[in-house]
Design an enzyme around this catalytic site. Sequence first.
Site, PDB file in Angstrom:
ATOM      1  N   ARG A  42      -0.917  -8.893  -2.127  1.00 16.72           N
ATOM      2  CA  ARG A  42      -1.624 -10.043  -1.402  1.00 16.72           C
ATOM      3  C   ARG A  42      -2.729 -10.885  -2.389  1.00 16.72           C
ATOM      4  NH1 ARG A  42       0.857  -6.196   1.347  1.00 16.72           N
ATOM      5  NH2 ARG A  42       2.196  -7.393   2.516  1.00 16.72           N
ATOM      6  N   SER A  43      -2.777 -10.057  -3.720  1.00 16.97           N
ATOM      7  CA  SER A  43      -3.666 -10.775  -4.621  1.00 16.97           C
ATOM      8  C   SER A  43      -3.538 -12.034  -5.024  1.00 16.97           C
ATOM      9  CB  SER A  43      -3.780  -9.996  -5.725  1.00 16.97           C
ATOM     10  OG  SER A  43      -4.168  -8.596  -5.546  1.00 16.97           O
ATOM     11  N   LYS A  83      -3.352   2.687 -12.975  1.00 19.86           N
ATOM     12  CA  LYS A  83      -5.020   2.423 -12.863  1.00 19.86           C
ATOM     13  C   LYS A  83      -5.755   3.504 -13.813  1.00 19.86           C
ATOM     14  CE  LYS A  83      -4.936   1.819  -8.262  1.00 19.86           C
ATOM     15  NZ  LYS A  83      -5.629   1.814  -6.871  1.00 19.86           N
ATOM     16  N   GLY A 136      -8.518  11.767  -1.091  1.00 22.10           N
ATOM     17  CA  GLY A 136      -7.672  11.156  -1.997  1.00 22.10           C
ATOM     18  C   GLY A 136      -8.242  10.044  -2.901  1.00 22.10           C
ATOM     19  N   GLY A 137      -7.572   9.359  -3.433  1.00 22.78           N
ATOM     20  CA  GLY A 137      -8.002   8.317  -4.574  1.00 22.78           C
ATOM     21  C   GLY A 137      -9.029   7.196  -3.763  1.00 22.78           C
TER      22      GLY A 137
HETATM   23  P1  NDP Z   1      -3.909   9.131  -1.496  1.00 22.12           P
HETATM   24  O1  NDP Z   1      -2.588   9.617  -1.345  1.00 22.12           O
HETATM   25  O2  NDP Z   1      -4.759   9.521  -2.745  1.00 22.12           O
HETATM   26  O3  NDP Z   1      -4.598  10.375  -0.303  1.00 22.12           O
HETATM   27  C1  NDP Z   1      -4.175  10.586   0.843  1.00 22.12           C
HETATM   28  C2  NDP Z   1      -5.119  11.332   1.753  1.00 22.12           C
HETATM   29  O4  NDP Z   1      -4.448  11.500   3.151  1.00 22.12           O
HETATM   30  C3  NDP Z   1      -5.449  12.723   1.404  1.00 22.12           C
HETATM   31  O5  NDP Z   1      -6.729  12.977   1.688  1.00 22.12           O
HETATM   32  C4  NDP Z   1      -4.397  13.423   2.268  1.00 22.12           C
HETATM   33  O6  NDP Z   1      -4.838  14.918   2.429  1.00 22.12           O
HETATM   34  C5  NDP Z   1      -4.450  12.667   3.563  1.00 22.12           C
HETATM   35  N1  NDP Z   1      -3.473  12.998   4.284  1.00 22.12           N
HETATM   36  C6  NDP Z   1      -1.994  12.603   4.090  1.00 22.12           C
HETATM   37  N2  NDP Z   1      -0.832  12.970   5.224  1.00 22.12           N
HETATM   38  C7  NDP Z   1      -1.972  13.875   5.859  1.00 22.12           C
HETATM   39  C8  NDP Z   1      -1.753  14.659   7.025  1.00 22.12           C
HETATM   40  N3  NDP Z   1      -0.459  14.585   7.733  1.00 22.12           N
HETATM   41  N4  NDP Z   1      -2.925  15.347   7.640  1.00 22.12           N
HETATM   42  C9  NDP Z   1      -3.847  15.156   7.194  1.00 22.12           C
HETATM   43  N5  NDP Z   1      -4.450  14.496   6.074  1.00 22.12           N
HETATM   44  C10 NDP Z   1      -3.259  13.733   5.391  1.00 22.12           C
HETATM   45  O7  NDP Z   1      -3.990   7.825  -0.928  1.00 22.12           O
HETATM   46  P2  NDP Z   1      -5.061   6.844  -0.885  1.00 22.12           P
HETATM   47  O8  NDP Z   1      -6.737   7.399  -0.714  1.00 22.12           O
HETATM   48  O9  NDP Z   1      -4.935   5.958  -2.222  1.00 22.12           O
HETATM   49  O10 NDP Z   1      -4.883   5.699   0.166  1.00 22.12           O
HETATM   50  C11 NDP Z   1      -5.122   6.426   1.529  1.00 22.12           C
HETATM   51  C12 NDP Z   1      -5.040   5.137   2.678  1.00 22.12           C
HETATM   52  O11 NDP Z   1      -6.201   4.229   2.118  1.00 22.12           O
HETATM   53  C13 NDP Z   1      -3.752   4.377   2.490  1.00 22.12           C
HETATM   54  O12 NDP Z   1      -3.256   4.174   3.713  1.00 22.12           O
HETATM   55  C14 NDP Z   1      -4.078   3.175   1.809  1.00 22.12           C
HETATM   56  O13 NDP Z   1      -3.150   2.074   2.191  1.00 22.12           O
HETATM   57  C15 NDP Z   1      -5.598   2.795   2.399  1.00 22.12           C
HETATM   58  N6  NDP Z   1      -6.091   1.991   1.122  1.00 22.12           N
HETATM   59  C16 NDP Z   1      -6.680   1.083   1.735  1.00 22.12           C
HETATM   60  C17 NDP Z   1      -7.592   0.195   0.541  1.00 22.12           C
HETATM   61  C18 NDP Z   1      -8.061  -1.005   1.238  1.00 22.12           C
HETATM   62  O14 NDP Z   1      -8.435  -2.092   0.566  1.00 22.12           O
HETATM   63  N7  NDP Z   1      -8.126  -1.227   2.590  1.00 22.12           N
HETATM   64  C19 NDP Z   1      -7.789   0.542  -0.661  1.00 22.12           C
HETATM   65  C20 NDP Z   1      -7.482   1.916  -0.895  1.00 22.12           C
HETATM   66  C21 NDP Z   1      -6.488   2.502  -0.017  1.00 22.12           C
HETATM   67  P3  NDP Z   1      -4.432  15.874   1.391  1.00 22.12           P
HETATM   68  O15 NDP Z   1      -5.303  15.713   0.391  1.00 22.12           O
HETATM   69  O16 NDP Z   1      -4.574  17.200   2.196  1.00 22.12           O
HETATM   70  O17 NDP Z   1      -2.865  15.612   0.988  1.00 22.12           O
END
Ligand code: NDP
Length: 279
Positions: A19-20, A69, A131-132
């Site tokens: 979308r950027s 990144k 996560g990230g």
């Molecule tokens: P990561 O893959 O780095 O982290 C995912 C996270 O979700 C981890 O904490 C993981 O836990 C958890 N998770 C995944 N599946 C499960 C599950 N079944 N049960 C419990 N926990 C779960 O992803 P990101 O941090 O990069 O992104 C996360 C969300 O944020 C995405 O939906 C992304 O689209 C959104 N996002 C939105 C942004 C915005 O500008 N609005 C910017 C960046 C991200 P575990 O560590 O245990 O695997």
Amino acid sequence: MAAIKRAACLIGWPAAHSRSPLIHHYWLRQLGIEGGYSIEAVPPEGFAEFVLNLKTHGYVGANVTIPHKERALQLTEPDARARAVGAANTLYYDGDLLRSTNTDVEGFIGNLDASAPGWDRTAHALVLGAGGSSRAVVFGLLERGIGRIALANRSIERAQALRDLFGDRVVPIAWSDIPAALPGAGLLVNTTSLGMNGQPPLPIDLSALPADAVVADLVYVPLETDLLAAAKARGLRTADGLGMLLHQAVRGFDLWFGARPHVTAELRALVEADLLGHK
Ligand code: NDP
């Protein structure tokens, strides 16, 4: 004399739909700036050459996305935010020096400020996910002065790693302890992918949150997640993932084109329509 056209780009591989360009072209039009924003598909083996010669390629700066990144952090002069998050998503020149930052931090905080002014009166936040994106959220909350951040993650080691990185104001808690943490949380943030289309739901009962709590969700597909719908049904204030996405673009535009743009209802509607068209 014709104005010199400045241009920025998004560097990714593959060059996924983003979308950027829509966001930056809207602001360029709105502010009457002669400028451009394009997508550059650059494979990992070509990334260093491209970034180190960004000016020669015709750009005053860039956004960086998957999978570049972390590499971008090493190839540039990162600020404290990019270093803390461990990833750079925005590059810009300071003279000939290529600097970088991570705008997810201010995207998250800027969206909260716009959507729920006064949200930072609370001393306690509960963040789901480590996560990230959680790193950007936790860093932003600490920087704003939130006293204690309970951090729940399915695998608690990742939450503990963030405590080790950011210090004792971050308190790792077990995923099963979320219900017990809700009554003390003035801010609840979902940074997991749960609740996103195609992912499992986020099973959480919000009835124990304080009546003045604010709920934020980073997920923006769907635009209104079940978590946000439940929060609204309880009369709580919310901040959504699309708002964060729009607010994180503000600083890059300002750095490249020299004007601070606004996140307007019209821009939001434009991006919403695009998201709905690409479901
Ligand atoms: P990561 O893959 O780095 O982290 C995912 C996270 O979700 C981890 O904490 C993981 O836990 C958890 N998770 C995944 N599946 C499960 C599950 N079944 N049960 C419990 N926990 C779960 O992803 P990101 O941090 O990069 O992104 C996360 C969300 O944020 C995405 O939906 C992304 O689209 C959104 N996002 C939105 C942004 C915005 O500008 N609005 C910017 C960046 C991200 P575990 O560590 O245990 O695997």
